[in-house]
Design a protein around this motif. Structure first.
Motif, PDB file in Angstrom:
ATOM      1  N   GLY A 113      31.094 -15.648 -24.140  1.00  0.00           N
ATOM      2  CA  GLY A 113      29.889 -15.153 -23.502  1.00  0.00           C
ATOM      3  C   GLY A 113      29.475 -13.776 -23.963  1.00  0.00           C
ATOM      4  O   GLY A 113      29.905 -12.770 -23.407  1.00  0.00           O
ATOM      5  N   LYS A 114      28.646 -13.715 -25.024  1.00  0.00           N
ATOM      6  CA  LYS A 114      28.054 -12.445 -25.440  1.00  0.00           C
ATOM      7  C   LYS A 114      26.823 -12.153 -24.586  1.00  0.00           C
ATOM      8  O   LYS A 114      26.620 -11.037 -24.126  1.00  0.00           O
ATOM      9  CB  LYS A 114      27.684 -12.495 -26.927  1.00  0.00           C
ATOM     10  CG  LYS A 114      27.123 -11.184 -27.448  1.00  0.00           C
ATOM     11  CD  LYS A 114      26.726 -11.287 -28.914  1.00  0.00           C
ATOM     12  CE  LYS A 114      27.930 -11.334 -29.806  1.00  0.00           C
ATOM     13  NZ  LYS A 114      27.549 -11.253 -31.246  1.00  0.00           N
ATOM     14  N   LYS A 115      26.011 -13.190 -24.371  1.00  0.00           N
ATOM     15  CA  LYS A 115      24.878 -13.120 -23.449  1.00  0.00           C
ATOM     16  C   LYS A 115      24.821 -14.429 -22.667  1.00  0.00           C
ATOM     17  O   LYS A 115      24.865 -15.512 -23.252  1.00  0.00           O
ATOM     18  CB  LYS A 115      23.560 -12.886 -24.203  1.00  0.00           C
ATOM     19  CG  LYS A 115      23.446 -11.508 -24.818  1.00  0.00           C
ATOM     20  CD  LYS A 115      22.061 -11.234 -25.392  1.00  0.00           C
ATOM     21  CE  LYS A 115      21.803 -12.025 -26.661  1.00  0.00           C
ATOM     22  NZ  LYS A 115      20.512 -11.656 -27.301  1.00  0.00           N
ATOM     23  N   VAL A 116      24.731 -14.327 -21.350  1.00  0.00           N
ATOM     24  CA  VAL A 116      24.758 -15.494 -20.477  1.00  0.00           C
ATOM     25  C   VAL A 116      23.669 -15.348 -19.424  1.00  0.00           C
ATOM     26  O   VAL A 116      23.471 -14.263 -18.877  1.00  0.00           O
ATOM     27  CB  VAL A 116      26.134 -15.640 -19.775  1.00  0.00           C
ATOM     28  CG1 VAL A 116      26.159 -16.892 -18.904  1.00  0.00           C
ATOM     29  CG2 VAL A 116      27.261 -15.675 -20.789  1.00  0.00           C
ATOM     30  N   ALA A 117      22.950 -16.439 -19.141  1.00  0.00           N
ATOM     31  CA  ALA A 117      21.941 -16.425 -18.082  1.00  0.00           C
ATOM     32  C   ALA A 117      21.882 -17.800 -17.422  1.00  0.00           C
ATOM     33  O   ALA A 117      21.828 -18.822 -18.106  1.00  0.00           O
ATOM     34  CB  ALA A 117      20.571 -16.047 -18.634  1.00  0.00           C
ATOM     35  N   ILE A 149      19.072 -22.238 -18.427  1.00  0.00           N
ATOM     36  CA  ILE A 149      20.429 -21.873 -18.840  1.00  0.00           C
ATOM     37  C   ILE A 149      20.341 -21.339 -20.264  1.00  0.00           C
ATOM     38  O   ILE A 149      19.701 -21.956 -21.122  1.00  0.00           O
ATOM     39  CB  ILE A 149      21.391 -23.071 -18.798  1.00  0.00           C
ATOM     40  CG1 ILE A 149      21.579 -23.565 -17.365  1.00  0.00           C
ATOM     41  CG2 ILE A 149      22.740 -22.708 -19.400  1.00  0.00           C
ATOM     42  CD1 ILE A 149      22.480 -24.794 -17.279  1.00  0.00           C
ATOM     43  N   ALA A 150      20.966 -20.206 -20.520  1.00  0.00           N
ATOM     44  CA  ALA A 150      20.994 -19.638 -21.872  1.00  0.00           C
ATOM     45  C   ALA A 150      22.387 -19.092 -22.149  1.00  0.00           C
ATOM     46  O   ALA A 150      23.023 -18.519 -21.264  1.00  0.00           O
ATOM     47  CB  ALA A 150      19.943 -18.540 -22.021  1.00  0.00           C
ATOM     48  N   LEU A 151      22.849 -19.282 -23.383  1.00  0.00           N
ATOM     49  CA  LEU A 151      24.183 -18.816 -23.764  1.00  0.00           C
ATOM     50  C   LEU A 151      24.179 -18.412 -25.231  1.00  0.00           C
ATOM     51  O   LEU A 151      23.727 -19.161 -26.091  1.00  0.00           O
ATOM     52  CB  LEU A 151      25.219 -19.923 -23.532  1.00  0.00           C
ATOM     53  CG  LEU A 151      26.639 -19.655 -24.054  1.00  0.00           C
ATOM     54  CD1 LEU A 151      27.287 -18.508 -23.301  1.00  0.00           C
ATOM     55  CD2 LEU A 151      27.498 -20.916 -23.950  1.00  0.00           C
ATOM     56  N   ASN A 152      24.679 -17.220 -25.478  1.00  0.00           N
ATOM     57  CA  ASN A 152      24.934 -16.749 -26.840  1.00  0.00           C
ATOM     58  C   ASN A 152      26.392 -16.307 -26.889  1.00  0.00           C
ATOM     59  O   ASN A 152      26.800 -15.432 -26.110  1.00  0.00           O
ATOM     60  CB  ASN A 152      24.004 -15.582 -27.202  1.00  0.00           C
ATOM     61  CG  ASN A 152      24.218 -15.103 -28.632  1.00  0.00           C
ATOM     62  OD1 ASN A 152      25.298 -14.664 -29.011  1.00  0.00           O
ATOM     63  ND2 ASN A 152      23.176 -15.176 -29.437  1.00  0.00           N
ATOM     64  N   THR A 153      27.182 -16.921 -27.750  1.00  0.00           N
ATOM     65  CA  THR A 153      28.599 -16.584 -27.807  1.00  0.00           C
ATOM     66  C   THR A 153      29.127 -16.710 -29.228  1.00  0.00           C
ATOM     67  O   THR A 153      28.678 -17.560 -29.999  1.00  0.00           O
ATOM     68  CB  THR A 153      29.401 -17.501 -26.863  1.00  0.00           C
ATOM     69  OG1 THR A 153      30.759 -17.058 -26.808  1.00  0.00           O
ATOM     70  CG2 THR A 153      29.362 -18.954 -27.313  1.00  0.00           C
ATOM     71  N   ASN A 402      38.401 -19.015 -16.327  1.00  0.00           N
ATOM     72  CA  ASN A 402      37.977 -18.422 -17.587  1.00  0.00           C
ATOM     73  C   ASN A 402      37.291 -17.097 -17.322  1.00  0.00           C
ATOM     74  O   ASN A 402      37.126 -16.687 -16.171  1.00  0.00           O
ATOM     75  CB  ASN A 402      37.037 -19.381 -18.330  1.00  0.00           C
ATOM     76  CG  ASN A 402      35.825 -19.749 -17.503  1.00  0.00           C
ATOM     77  OD1 ASN A 402      34.865 -18.984 -17.423  1.00  0.00           O
ATOM     78  ND2 ASN A 402      35.854 -20.921 -16.858  1.00  0.00           N
ATOM     79  N   ILE A 403      36.877 -16.413 -18.369  1.00  0.00           N
ATOM     80  CA  ILE A 403      36.173 -15.143 -18.217  1.00  0.00           C
ATOM     81  C   ILE A 403      34.667 -15.313 -18.385  1.00  0.00           C
ATOM     82  O   ILE A 403      33.923 -14.345 -18.278  1.00  0.00           O
ATOM     83  CB  ILE A 403      36.701 -14.077 -19.202  1.00  0.00           C
ATOM     84  CG1 ILE A 403      36.421 -14.482 -20.654  1.00  0.00           C
ATOM     85  CG2 ILE A 403      38.185 -13.851 -19.000  1.00  0.00           C
ATOM     86  CD1 ILE A 403      36.751 -13.380 -21.653  1.00  0.00           C
ATOM     87  N   LEU A 404      34.213 -16.538 -18.654  1.00  0.00           N
ATOM     88  CA  LEU A 404      32.782 -16.806 -18.704  1.00  0.00           C
ATOM     89  C   LEU A 404      32.203 -16.820 -17.296  1.00  0.00           C
ATOM     90  O   LEU A 404      31.115 -16.307 -17.041  1.00  0.00           O
ATOM     91  CB  LEU A 404      32.521 -18.141 -19.402  1.00  0.00           C
ATOM     92  CG  LEU A 404      31.060 -18.568 -19.569  1.00  0.00           C
ATOM     93  CD1 LEU A 404      30.329 -17.609 -20.507  1.00  0.00           C
ATOM     94  CD2 LEU A 404      30.981 -19.997 -20.100  1.00  0.00           C
ATOM     95  N   ALA A 405      32.927 -17.430 -16.349  1.00  0.00           N
ATOM     96  CA  ALA A 405      32.561 -17.445 -14.932  1.00  0.00           C
ATOM     97  C   ALA A 405      33.737 -16.863 -14.158  1.00  0.00           C
ATOM     98  O   ALA A 405      34.582 -17.604 -13.648  1.00  0.00           O
ATOM     99  CB  ALA A 405      32.235 -18.866 -14.470  1.00  0.00           C
ATOM    100  N   PRO A 406      33.851 -15.538 -14.069  1.00  0.00           N
ATOM    101  CA  PRO A 406      35.077 -14.911 -13.581  1.00  0.00           C
ATOM    102  C   PRO A 406      35.174 -14.765 -12.067  1.00  0.00           C
ATOM    103  O   PRO A 406      36.130 -14.178 -11.572  1.00  0.00           O
ATOM    104  CB  PRO A 406      35.014 -13.527 -14.244  1.00  0.00           C
ATOM    105  CG  PRO A 406      33.553 -13.238 -14.324  1.00  0.00           C
ATOM    106  CD  PRO A 406      32.862 -14.559 -14.522  1.00  0.00           C
ATOM    107  N   ILE A 407      34.189 -15.244 -11.312  1.00  0.00           N
ATOM    108  CA  ILE A 407      34.239 -15.108  -9.851  1.00  0.00           C
ATOM    109  C   ILE A 407      34.895 -16.355  -9.279  1.00  0.00           C
ATOM    110  O   ILE A 407      34.303 -17.434  -9.265  1.00  0.00           O
ATOM    111  CB  ILE A 407      32.839 -14.890  -9.269  1.00  0.00           C
ATOM    112  CG1 ILE A 407      32.219 -13.618  -9.858  1.00  0.00           C
ATOM    113  CG2 ILE A 407      32.909 -14.781  -7.752  1.00  0.00           C
ATOM    114  CD1 ILE A 407      30.799 -13.381  -9.422  1.00  0.00           C
TER     115      ILE A 407
END
Length: 483
Positions: A113-117, A149-153, A402-407
């Motif tokens: 996850g460099k940029k996540v929305a 949904i947007a993802l740049n990784t 994971n650290i993409l969705a860390p909650i």
């Protein structure tokens, strides 16, 4: 008016005996100044943190990095009850789901996850309520929402098979590098002709994708029973929404991945035969792009609660809620053409999760019930104080942390006050603080740090221990006036 600020962090460290096919010089956790040996002599703890809020803007079709610090978002609503009528009509603009962040380019967390929305914005919600009796009312709302949904990784693969390629390049090919001939090409499948090696700790590619649906309808059903001033009960059901989201993708490959195919395997007859047998790409371009689609379901939600006045000036609220996250078994991305990297991944990823034109991102979320308790103290006829607490169970199973969705499992604390300026005007102020911590030992999560041969796509931190921490602060300000 909603203002939010958050800190999302994670620490990555190497446990005792860490290695991927005999290599442990992972630059994320290796502190050696000169990297000339395959084994690391001194390890460090890598720290990753979110730099700021990111939002996906549909009109410019990209994720926008907001300046560091809190972000502010407005919401608004209006209700009208004709004099003497049992009906009330209303409309509102709000965001039932909105989350996004970005990391700096050199942050060690960019491989997840460099940029996540993730956004859901309800721009119209025509509503009607009907008063059945003096103390019983029901309501219906139809929501028209926008979903994105947007993802740049970045992508890397600390995988045993990728370790084999590095071994061949550094140990086997070295003696033949200057004396290569057709015999060595045939025996080694042309792998020694690659201009740049492929290693388990190297960046292999970058993936940038976005999907959206401009109209996603839902409905809400509500009921409120107030038999007296001391007691009330209410409930709401918010429907699910099945969507077919569409968008586009772009994958940019690094030189090592391209050279192994283009300059290596394809330069040798035996390499070409091996590639044909395994279904490997015959050519790796520098970049691939095209159209993308995904079926997704926005989960249904149910919540019910009571209020009870223990004393004339002290009220207690108790709520329970349920969200059907069990529907999020996987995000299944469907590409409009064959993607070269998926030709490689489908060989190693189990359970048919990958084909040449599709990719399943497994989630296996669980449905959870959560509860919350609150208190309201009426200080004067104008001023009220409030406190609340809600422990939240995580919908993410232990083997998918994971650290993409860390909650994950979290505790939420809230406080607030209400002040009435006059009979028609109120101001409510809310402050909320939520914290979440988690420990993910090496090899325990198939979406973070699993080791082995089949961990090619989803485990950029294979073999590493991870500790995540999230803290979210939210301030809400509501101004209500009547006329």
């Amino acid at each position: 008016l909603l203002m939010a600020d958050f800190a999302i962090e994670a620490d990555l460290s190497a446990p005792k005996g860490f290695d991927v096919f005999g290599y442990s010089d992972d630059p994320i956790v290796c502190a050696d100044v000169v990297d000339t040996e395959p084994l690391c002599s001194q390890f460090k703890t890598a720290h990753t943190e979110v730099a700021g809020v990111a939002l996906y803007l549909p009109f410019v079709d990209q994720v926008i990095k907001m300046p560091p610090g809190p972000i502010t978002a407005p919401t608004a609503g209006i209700a009208y009850k004709p004099p003497g009528s049992k009906y009330t009509y209303a409309n509102a603009f709000y965001a039932p789901m909105i989350a996004g962040y970005y990391r700096e380019d050199k942050d060690p967390g960019v491989y997840m996850g460099k940029k996540v929305a993730l956004e859901r914005i309800t721009y119209l919600s025509p509503s009607v309520a009907y008063q059945l009796t003096d103390n019983l009312s029901v309501g219906l709302s139809v929501g028209m929402s926008y979903q994105a949904i947007a993802l740049n990784t970045d992508f890397r693969a600390p995988n045993e098979l990728v370790g084999v390629f590095r071994l061949i390049d550094e140990e086997v090919c070295s003696p033949f590098r200057e004396n290569a001939n057709i015999v060595t090409d045939l025996i080694l499948f042309g792998a020694c002709n690659a201009k740049e090696s492929l290693g388990p700790f190297k960046k292999m590619a970058n993936m940038d994708l976005s999907l959206q649906q401009t109209l996603s309808p839902t409905y809400n059903l509500g009921i409120l029973w107030e038999p007296n001033e001391r007691f009330a009960w209410g409930a709401v059901y918010q429907s699910n929404a099945k969507m077919r989201m569409k968008g586009k993708y772009k994958i940019t490959y690094e030189e090592g991945a391209r050279s192994l195919i283009n300059d290596g395997l394809q330069s040798s007859p035996t390499g070409q035969i091996l590639g044909a047998i395994l279904g490997l790409p015959t050519y790796m371009p520098k970049q691939e792009q095209g159209l993308l689609s995904m079926s997704m379901e926005f989960p249904a939600h149910f919540q019910t609660g009571i209020k009870y006045k223990l004393l004339p000036n002290l009220q207690v609220n108790f709520d329970v809620g349920w969200t059907d996250f069990n529907q999020w078994k996987a995000f299944n991305f469907e590409f409009d053409r064959e993607v070269q990297v998926l030709k490689i991944a489908k060989i190693l990823v189990p359970n048919n999760a990958v084909t040449t034109t599709s990719l399943a991102f497994p989630l296996d979320f669980n449905t959870r019930w959560n509860w919350g308790v609150g208190m309201e103290y009426t200080h004067t006829s104008r001023l009220k104080f409030r406190l609340g607490f809600e422990p939240r169970d995580s919908a993410i199973p232990d083997n998918k942390r994971n650290i993409l969705a860390p909650i994950n499992t979290a505790k939420m604390y809230g406080t607030g006050l209400s002040y009435r300026f006059d009979r028609d005007t109120d101001i409510n102020l809310t402050l909320m603080h939520m914290t979440s911590r988690d420990t993910v030992p090496a090899g325990t999560s198939t979406l973070l740090n699993q080791t082995g041969v089949t961990n090619l796509l989803y485990n950029p931190y294979a073999g590493l221990d991870a500790k995540t921490k999230a803290a979210i602060n939210i301030m809400g300000l509501v101004y209500t006036t009547r006329w």
